[in-house]
Design an enzyme around this catalytic site. Structure first.
Site, PDB file in Angstrom:
ATOM      1  N   ARG A  15      54.598   1.599  96.365  1.00  0.00           N
ATOM      2  CA  ARG A  15      54.442   2.528  95.240  1.00  0.00           C
ATOM      3  C   ARG A  15      54.072   1.756  93.979  1.00  0.00           C
ATOM      4  O   ARG A  15      54.133   0.538  93.938  1.00  0.00           O
ATOM      5  CB  ARG A  15      55.759   3.297  95.002  1.00  0.00           C
ATOM      6  N   LYS A  75      60.898   0.186  91.540  1.00  0.00           N
ATOM      7  CA  LYS A  75      62.156  -0.366  92.043  1.00  0.00           C
ATOM      8  C   LYS A  75      62.839  -1.226  90.999  1.00  0.00           C
ATOM      9  O   LYS A  75      62.226  -1.701  90.037  1.00  0.00           O
ATOM     10  CB  LYS A  75      61.903  -1.223  93.294  1.00  0.00           C
ATOM     11  N   TYR A  94      63.906   2.682  88.484  1.00  0.00           N
ATOM     12  CA  TYR A  94      65.173   2.799  89.221  1.00  0.00           C
ATOM     13  C   TYR A  94      65.941   1.487  89.077  1.00  0.00           C
ATOM     14  O   TYR A  94      65.347   0.401  89.153  1.00  0.00           O
ATOM     15  CB  TYR A  94      64.925   3.037  90.720  1.00  0.00           C
ATOM     16  N   HIS A  96      69.907   1.403  90.114  1.00  0.00           N
ATOM     17  CA  HIS A  96      71.001   1.414  91.109  1.00  0.00           C
ATOM     18  C   HIS A  96      71.950   0.235  90.888  1.00  0.00           C
ATOM     19  O   HIS A  96      72.138  -0.616  91.765  1.00  0.00           O
ATOM     20  CB  HIS A  96      70.441   1.361  92.539  1.00  0.00           C
ATOM     21  N   GLU A 118      67.503   7.038  87.963  1.00  0.00           N
ATOM     22  CA  GLU A 118      68.418   7.817  88.816  1.00  0.00           C
ATOM     23  C   GLU A 118      69.575   8.445  88.055  1.00  0.00           C
ATOM     24  O   GLU A 118      70.301   9.250  88.637  1.00  0.00           O
ATOM     25  CB  GLU A 118      68.937   6.956  89.985  1.00  0.00           C
ATOM     26  N   ASP A 270      71.045   2.963  98.768  1.00  0.00           N
ATOM     27  CA  ASP A 270      70.739   2.370  97.451  1.00  0.00           C
ATOM     28  C   ASP A 270      71.933   2.450  96.514  1.00  0.00           C
ATOM     29  O   ASP A 270      71.966   1.762  95.497  1.00  0.00           O
ATOM     30  CB  ASP A 270      69.477   2.983  96.830  1.00  0.00           C
TER      31      ASP A 270
HETATM   32  N1  NAI Z   1      67.137   5.142 100.497  1.00  0.00           N
HETATM   33  C1  NAI Z   1      66.193   5.678  99.744  1.00  0.00           C
HETATM   34  O1  NAI Z   1      65.029   5.323  99.824  1.00  0.00           O
HETATM   35  C2  NAI Z   1      66.544   6.763  98.808  1.00  0.00           C
HETATM   36  C3  NAI Z   1      67.843   7.025  98.548  1.00  0.00           C
HETATM   37  N2  NAI Z   1      68.224   8.062  97.766  1.00  0.00           N
HETATM   38  C4  NAI Z   1      69.661   8.242  97.600  1.00  0.00           C
HETATM   39  O2  NAI Z   1      70.142   9.345  98.358  1.00  0.00           O
HETATM   40  C5  NAI Z   1      71.413   9.735  97.839  1.00  0.00           C
HETATM   41  C6  NAI Z   1      71.470  11.259  97.704  1.00  0.00           C
HETATM   42  O3  NAI Z   1      70.604  11.668  96.646  1.00  0.00           O
HETATM   43  P1  NAI Z   1      70.399  13.205  96.246  1.00  0.00           P
HETATM   44  O4  NAI Z   1      70.369  14.052  97.440  1.00  0.00           O
HETATM   45  O5  NAI Z   1      69.278  13.253  95.295  1.00  0.00           O
HETATM   46  O6  NAI Z   1      71.750  13.509  95.444  1.00  0.00           O
HETATM   47  P2  NAI Z   1      72.335  14.955  95.083  1.00  0.00           P
HETATM   48  O7  NAI Z   1      73.189  14.741  93.879  1.00  0.00           O
HETATM   49  O8  NAI Z   1      71.257  15.974  95.025  1.00  0.00           O
HETATM   50  O9  NAI Z   1      73.246  15.326  96.343  1.00  0.00           O
HETATM   51  C7  NAI Z   1      74.384  14.610  96.683  1.00  0.00           C
HETATM   52  C8  NAI Z   1      75.346  15.565  97.369  1.00  0.00           C
HETATM   53  O10 NAI Z   1      76.423  14.777  97.885  1.00  0.00           O
HETATM   54  C9  NAI Z   1      77.580  15.586  97.793  1.00  0.00           C
HETATM   55  N3  NAI Z   1      78.752  14.719  97.923  1.00  0.00           N
HETATM   56  C10 NAI Z   1      79.273  13.838  97.030  1.00  0.00           C
HETATM   57  N4  NAI Z   1      80.330  13.214  97.548  1.00  0.00           N
HETATM   58  C11 NAI Z   1      80.495  13.717  98.804  1.00  0.00           C
HETATM   59  C12 NAI Z   1      81.421  13.466  99.850  1.00  0.00           C
HETATM   60  N5  NAI Z   1      82.422  12.581  99.701  1.00  0.00           N
HETATM   61  N6  NAI Z   1      81.275  14.154 101.002  1.00  0.00           N
HETATM   62  C13 NAI Z   1      80.271  15.059 101.163  1.00  0.00           C
HETATM   63  N7  NAI Z   1      79.385  15.343 100.201  1.00  0.00           N
HETATM   64  C14 NAI Z   1      79.488  14.665  99.041  1.00  0.00           C
HETATM   65  C15 NAI Z   1      77.451  16.275  96.454  1.00  0.00           C
HETATM   66  O11 NAI Z   1      78.283  17.430  96.362  1.00  0.00           O
HETATM   67  C16 NAI Z   1      75.958  16.615  96.443  1.00  0.00           C
HETATM   68  O12 NAI Z   1      75.696  17.919  96.935  1.00  0.00           O
HETATM   69  C17 NAI Z   1      71.528   8.955  96.515  1.00  0.00           C
HETATM   70  O13 NAI Z   1      72.337   7.817  96.702  1.00  0.00           O
HETATM   71  C18 NAI Z   1      70.130   8.549  96.210  1.00  0.00           C
HETATM   72  O14 NAI Z   1      70.038   7.429  95.354  1.00  0.00           O
HETATM   73  C19 NAI Z   1      67.303   8.915  97.207  1.00  0.00           C
HETATM   74  C20 NAI Z   1      65.956   8.679  97.410  1.00  0.00           C
HETATM   75  C21 NAI Z   1      65.476   7.558  98.191  1.00  0.00           C
HETATM   76  C1  PYR Z   2      65.429   6.444  94.674  1.00  0.00           C
HETATM   77  C2  PYR Z   2      65.010   5.131  95.145  1.00  0.00           C
HETATM   78  O1  PYR Z   2      65.735   4.198  95.090  1.00  0.00           O
HETATM   79  C3  PYR Z   2      63.687   4.960  95.688  1.00  0.00           C
HETATM   80  O2  PYR Z   2      62.889   5.893  95.656  1.00  0.00           O
HETATM   81  O3  PYR Z   2      63.399   3.860  96.175  1.00  0.00           O
HETATM   82 MG    MG Z   3      66.298   3.076  96.560  1.00  0.00          MG
END
Ligand code: NAI
Ligand code: PYR
Ligand code: MG
Length: 370
Positions: A15, A75, A94, A96, A118, A270
């Protein structure tokens, strides 16, 4: 303002922080933009696309960091990039920080002002600069999970959609926010039997109202989580406590209760990951096995579909980037409390409480800096 956009250097990150249309917008507002050569190539944007939009091209990242008042990236800055940041410079990307003490230390030492995509918020309780990448990662999660479930990749050899006469695979999505909802929609579209867990009842009500016929919902108690996990072929970790380290929802000693060859896709990696055995992996080497359970923990999943992701991210960051360039960070943050929520580091001080709590570092109230 002079805006700089270097080429991303995290492994397999294709990206780029600014699209040619973001450059065009910034230039129309009277700003100067420098892009590192080939910064956009992985997303399908050439140097010529950027010069046509009004940018200058720099040969090296050093030149971009030296020239710019504001660095716009995707990133978190890698160690060599952190050395190039300077006092008074603005970083918009971002970060993190909660699971990353080394990066935090370097950013504090740099004296720069760092706004994390974020943790920027909106009026509806959402995270508008995380949402587009969460949509991408959520939609990718069943795709990478289905691939990992293939026998040759270490998985159980289960086809998520099943076939006539053989039932579908079971998918458990933990966290029903943006990632979780998009993951559940795609997994259900592939024909899987999908359950979404969340600990927010309003969120579960919303999901049931909108998707009741498409997937099931359940409350994320520890007992429900392990009961459903035992039955699952694919478990997608999608929880978030904004800015904070992710809670560990499946412990190492529980892996033996899962099906052999089951797959964990930890999108929350992340923020440190929501399975105890998760450790960040890269697109080059995304999958590993612990106690017979396959783990996929790529921290920059959207980088795999760099063109879609770059355009989606650029659509979301553009108005904030323009506000920062037009007004400077202080006035832009004073005018917009949601942008102020993005402030994580300023002039050697940590300004985000959840990061401070995770790392045991004192924080200052960002409003006191305005
Ligand atoms: N690995 C990657 O490439 C990427 C990672 N992410 C990550 O994904 C994760 C989720 O992001 P979003 O969906 O946007 O967040 P969001 O805030 O939209 O949703 C998170 C959900 O988790 C729930 N939650 C919190 N603690 C909980 C628990 N103990 N048990 C069950 N549910 C719980 C919340 O109520 C909420 O509905 C974040 O850490 C974000 O940084 C996002 C984009 C890319
Ligand atoms: C959200 C994030 O960490 C990514 O898009 O890589
Ligand atoms: Mg990430």
């Amino acid at each position: 303002m002079h805006i700089g956009c270097p080429k991303e250097i995290k492994p397999q990150e294709f990206r780029v922080g600014m699209t040619p249309s973001a450059v065009q917008e910034a230039v129309a507002h009277g700003h100067t933009v420098t892009i590192e050569t080939n910064a956009g190539i992985g997303a399908g944007f050439t140097d010529e696309d950027y010069t046509a939009a009004g940018a200058s091209i720099a040969a090296k990242a050093e030149d971009v960091f030296a020239a710019a008042d504001m660095i716009v990236k995707v990133k978190e800055p890698q160690a060599v990039e952190r050395k190039m940041l300077r006092e008074g410079q603005l970083l918009f990307t971002y970060l993190h920080l909660a699971p990353d003490p080394e990066q935090t230390k370097d950013l504090l030492a740099s004296g720069a002002t760092c706004i994390a995509y974020e943790t920027v918020t909106d009026d509806r309780g959402g995270l508008p600069l995380l949402a587009p990448m969460s949509e991408v990662a959520g939609r990718l999660a069943p795709q990478v999970g289905a691939y990992t479930l293939q026998k040759a990749n270490g998985g159980r050899g289960v086809l998520l959609g099943g076939v006539p006469g053989v039932g579908p695979g079971k998918v458990l999505v933990i966290g029903g926010g943006v990632v979780g909802t998009h993951a559940a929609k795609i997994a259900a579209g592939m024909g899987a039997d999908v359950t979404v867990l969340d600990r927010s009842l309003p969120r579960l009500r919303y999901l049931d109202d909108v998707f009741g016929g498409t997937f099931k919902t359940s409350y994320a108690s520890a007992a429900n989580t392990i009961e459903l996990a035992r039955e699952a072929d694919l478990i997608i970790g999608a929880v978030l406590v904004p800015g904070a380290a992710a809670p560990k929802l499946i412990k190492r000693d529980q892996l033996k209760e899962l099906k052999p060859g089951a797959v964990l896709v930890d999108v929350a990696i992340d923020q440190g990951g929501c399975f105890e055995t998760s450790k960040a992996t890269t697109h080059q080497d995304p999958i590993y096995e612990v106690d017979g359970v396959m783990h996929y923990c790529v921290a920059n999943m959207p980088g795999a579909v760099a063109r879609t992701s770059t355009i989606a991210l650029g659509n979301a960051t553009m108005p904030f980037m323009i506000a920062l360039a037009n007004k400077g960070w202080k006035k832009a943050c004073a005018d917009d409390k949601h942008l102020l929520n993005g402030l994580n580091v300023h002039a050697g001080q940590l300004t985000y409480a959840a990061v401070g709590e995770a790392l045991g570092i004192e924080t200052v109230d960002p409003a006191s800096l305005l």
